[in-house]
Design a protein around this motif. Structure first.
Motif: not given
Ligand SMILES: Cc1cc2nc3c(=O)[nH]c(=O)nc-3n(C[C@H](O)[C@H](O)[C@H](O)COP(=O)(O)O)c2cc1C
Length: 313
Positions: A100-117
């Motif tokens: 499963d690929v995550n396209f939803g994580c809202p956390m800044p560390k992930i989001f600001n890295n261009g990942e998750g949401s």
């Protein structure tokens, strides 16, 4: 609610009631407990594709499965299609049946890295990721949100993109990134996902009771549901949804959960990692505030078990 099997590529789940990926919670012990209560599919917490390629020790614990887990599903995050495919083909994920690929994580560390949401803003990259990951030969599923900000929904575009890329199932968390985990769930957006998808759509968000599950299916037409916090507090919700007669002893469940963790981790580690979950089990229990505080001082499992047995006797 309408129970049915879900086909994910060449894999068929026994039902459409799924446990969500939950960082810090959906480990092998929690997944097995939910499976025993009847969950049709469970997910590991999200693991970093880069971490997987660097053979990070911690990632191994996150991906540990017990032998009883029949359909193994790992959730990954990243933003480089080629690194993600390599991660799926690495030894660490070799035992997993579904990715499963995550396209939803809202956390800044992930989001600001261009990942998750953050990937919700870039459907063509989302499509490329799923396309490349699918070359691994494993069924790829996706977990998305409905957008970044309320009013600016991207559900249909993202669902179309990931299905085009080869996704075999899409889970839609009916909230925007801005809402993190709070607030109303937007059923209409999940319904739109179902309309444009040629693969099963699983609805997620705000399901804590069988009535919530019923409402979710009725309002969205989704093929199934995914439960997160509701299952951490009451993992037996799966048995309720299956119409089973459930008689729960929280004391026994807590002891079972600890014993499962002890099959993998040492006593001191279990006494620390189980605290957060234990507080969720104790949610709603009268006069448990003092016990919850004390839990944070215990440094061994024996003290926790004694306190729990005292509390419930
Ligand atoms: C503590 C916590 C950890 C989470 N970790 C993940 C995760 O690793 N991957 C993921 O896709 N979603 C994660 N989520 C989101 C949940 O899977 C789910 O989408 C969200 O909680 C909404 O469902 P609920 O209303 O049933 O809780 C997490 C949520 C919480 C509360």
């Amino acid at each position: 609610m309408l129970l049915k099997e879900i086909k994910i590529g060449n894999i068929t789940t026994p039902n459409n009631l799924f446990l969500a990926p939950l960082a810090g919670f959906s480990d092998f012990a929690m997944r097995q407990i939910c499976l025993n209560f009847g969950a049709g599919l469970t997910f590991t917490e999200m693991v970093s594709c880069k971490g997987l390629l660097y053979d990070n020790e911690n990632t191994k614990d996150l991906l540990y499965c017990s032998q009883d887990e029949k359909i193994k599903c790992a959730q990954i995050f990243g933003n480089d299609p080629y690194i993600m495919r390599r991660a799926i083909e690495s030894q660490a994920l070799s035992a997993f049946d579904i990715i499963d690929v995550n396209f939803g994580c809202p956390m800044p560390k992930i989001f600001n890295n261009g990942e998750g949401s953050a990937l919700l803003q870039n459907p063509s990259l989302a499509e490329k990721i799923v396309y490349e990951c699918s070359k691994s030969g494993k069924p790829i599923t996706c977990k998305i949100r409905i957008g970044i900000t309320d009013g600016q929904y991207v559900t249909e575009d993202v669902v179309k993109a990931v299905v085009n890329g080869g996704a075999q199932m899409v889970t839609v968390h009916g909230r925007t990134r801005d809402k993190i985990y709070a607030g109303e769930v937007n059923y209409a957006e999940i319904a739109k996902a179902k309309k444009v998808s040629s693969v099963p759509v699983i609805a997620n968000g705000g399901i804590f009771t069988p009535d919530d599950a019923e409402k979710m299916i009725n309002e969205t037409g989704a093929d199934g549901i995914m439960i997160a916090r509701g299952a951490l507090e009451r993992p037996w919700i799966f048995a309720e949804l299956l119409g089973k007669d459930v008689k729960i002893s929280k004391k026994e469940l807590i002891n079972e959960h600890i014993d499962r963790l002890l099959t993998r981790f040492d006593d001191k580690t279990v006494s620390v990692i189980f605290r957060k979950q234990l507080c969720l089990y104790l949610k709603g229990e009268k006069n448990s505030a003092e016990l919850k505080q004390k839990l944070f001082t215990y440094k061994d499992v024996k003290s926790i078990k004694l306190a729990i047995n005292d509390f419930f006797n």
